[in-house]
Design an enzyme around this catalytic site. Sequence first.
Site, PDB file in Angstrom:
ATOM      1  N   SER A 198       6.663  -4.317  -2.091  1.00  0.00           N
ATOM      2  CA  SER A 198       6.102  -3.050  -2.532  1.00  0.00           C
ATOM      3  C   SER A 198       6.286  -2.018  -1.407  1.00  0.00           C
ATOM      4  O   SER A 198       7.418  -1.815  -0.954  1.00  0.00           O
ATOM      5  CB  SER A 198       4.636  -3.237  -2.930  1.00  0.00           C
ATOM      6  OG  SER A 198       4.146  -2.117  -3.614  1.00  0.00           O
ATOM      7  N   TRP A 199       5.216  -1.371  -0.932  1.00  0.00           N
ATOM      8  CA  TRP A 199       5.366  -0.499   0.233  1.00  0.00           C
ATOM      9  C   TRP A 199       5.938  -1.281   1.417  1.00  0.00           C
ATOM     10  O   TRP A 199       6.674  -0.734   2.240  1.00  0.00           O
ATOM     11  CB  TRP A 199       4.035   0.140   0.607  1.00  0.00           C
ATOM     12  CG  TRP A 199       4.011   0.598   2.039  1.00  0.00           C
ATOM     13  CD1 TRP A 199       3.385  -0.005   3.089  1.00  0.00           C
ATOM     14  CD2 TRP A 199       4.681   1.743   2.583  1.00  0.00           C
ATOM     15  NE1 TRP A 199       3.624   0.684   4.261  1.00  0.00           N
ATOM     16  CE2 TRP A 199       4.420   1.767   3.982  1.00  0.00           C
ATOM     17  CE3 TRP A 199       5.484   2.748   2.045  1.00  0.00           C
ATOM     18  CZ2 TRP A 199       4.929   2.748   4.827  1.00  0.00           C
ATOM     19  CZ3 TRP A 199       5.999   3.726   2.887  1.00  0.00           C
ATOM     20  CH2 TRP A 199       5.719   3.728   4.261  1.00  0.00           C
ATOM     21  N   ASP A 204       7.671  -5.143 -13.829  1.00  0.00           N
ATOM     22  CA  ASP A 204       6.900  -4.478 -12.786  1.00  0.00           C
ATOM     23  C   ASP A 204       6.635  -3.034 -13.214  1.00  0.00           C
ATOM     24  O   ASP A 204       7.566  -2.238 -13.362  1.00  0.00           O
ATOM     25  CB  ASP A 204       7.697  -4.526 -11.482  1.00  0.00           C
ATOM     26  CG  ASP A 204       6.914  -4.035 -10.273  1.00  0.00           C
ATOM     27  OD1 ASP A 204       5.984  -3.226 -10.447  1.00  0.00           O
ATOM     28  OD2 ASP A 204       7.257  -4.452  -9.145  1.00  0.00           O
ATOM     29  N   HIS A 218       4.329  -7.006 -10.916  1.00  0.00           N
ATOM     30  CA  HIS A 218       4.516  -6.515  -9.550  1.00  0.00           C
ATOM     31  C   HIS A 218       4.003  -7.457  -8.470  1.00  0.00           C
ATOM     32  O   HIS A 218       4.597  -7.560  -7.396  1.00  0.00           O
ATOM     33  CB  HIS A 218       3.793  -5.164  -9.416  1.00  0.00           C
ATOM     34  CG  HIS A 218       3.904  -4.538  -8.073  1.00  0.00           C
ATOM     35  ND1 HIS A 218       5.095  -4.058  -7.561  1.00  0.00           N
ATOM     36  CD2 HIS A 218       2.968  -4.316  -7.102  1.00  0.00           C
ATOM     37  CE1 HIS A 218       4.894  -3.559  -6.357  1.00  0.00           C
ATOM     38  NE2 HIS A 218       3.620  -3.703  -6.042  1.00  0.00           N
ATOM     39  N   GLY A 254       0.844  -1.184   0.000  1.00  0.00           N
ATOM     40  CA  GLY A 254       0.000   0.000   0.000  1.00  0.00           C
ATOM     41  C   GLY A 254       0.887   1.244   0.000  1.00  0.00           C
ATOM     42  O   GLY A 254       1.517   1.550  -0.991  1.00  0.00           O
TER      43      GLY A 254
END
Length: 412
Positions: A201-202, A357, A385, A134
């Site tokens: 990711s985050w 990605d 991703h 996120g």
Amino acid sequence: MTQMTITRRLSLPSASYGRAGSLSSLLHQSHKPLSFLRPPLSFLAPRPVRFGSILPVAGNHNSHLGTENPHSSLSQQLGRLMELSKEPQELIRSLYSQIEPYSSGFLKVSDVHTLYWEQSGNPSGHPVVFLHGGPGGGTSASNRQFFDPEFYRIILFDQRGAGKSTPHACLEENTTWDLVNDIELLREHLQISEWQVFGGSWGSTLALAYSQKHPDKVTGLILRGIFLLRKKELDWFYEGGAATIFPDAWEPFRDFIPESERGCFIDAYHKRLTSDDTHTKVMAAKIWSTWELTTAHLIPNEEAINKGTDDHFALAFARIESHYFFNKGFFPSDSHLLDNIDKIRHIKTIIVQGRYDVCCPMVSAWDLHKAWPEAELKIVPDAGHSANEDGIAAELVAANEKFKNILKGVGI
């Protein structure tokens, strides 16, 4: 030595979308990366993943293993153990079966926020904390499947405002450094001395920030879809770069904003996602979320995309993401995470990155690897991703298996 491996695709079951001598001393003291010994272009033919060697270096002489010389460090003995192992070991690469938590609860971390947490797997196993993406994405049951439940004590939690944590989609007292502190509060609450950290990711951003703040609490890092939250990364995805690949998905995202405000889409969406008008806020959230979820897979995944139309999910996902990106991740500089690599250079780390990605382009993983050649970079040639794409999921499971086998090899 720079270590990089390109991996081949393996088919996996589907999963739902998710964005005295201490153990850390043991894993930290050898600075040479753990190598997967493969010939170039190994993805052209199936081969077992093999362990390489760890060179012994000077370290903590208070720790020793079995009948070894008590003046020899654990990392030296681990190195000799690995060098003496002549039989290659094949790593498991398939997702584990679905499991249920054996405990869960809520932890109040401030006057405003209460976090949902859960534990699954082996209560006496090696602790690993899963940091979701996120920010605002929350956790899902499928996140448990990356880990061997007989070996790992698997800890999941929803970050501030996300998932089951309360208050939902709340931006107050919600910064990167608040989350870093929350991870420490959870570790202490669960009475864990140190743990493996897994984030994509985050989650990779947060994992880097946390480990740089608390390197002595981290036994190893597994990172996926690297996001360093730099201006060029935000500009790529939210200011038109990724639109060159997904122009059809970009147009609804673009057209929701009047032409007069298209100079900065992050600012324009942040304005609407923090609006007092509920309809405007919900519409902005759905469009923001759908844009990201459409681009998260190499082959667009309808189940994932449909999550963007869910009001509850979209509000947290879009509001918290835009809040963090509008505030540049609350980092003091654009290159903060790269500038502080020396603090974690000694931590054993595997980076898994999809070649295609679009959300977090490979240049960020490459920049991180160049700054941190001791970390092992695994490039998946046919993935985007999402952690749930076959090739990426395979490498994430294999990374956990590699760390597991190292720990089991020294009797921990």
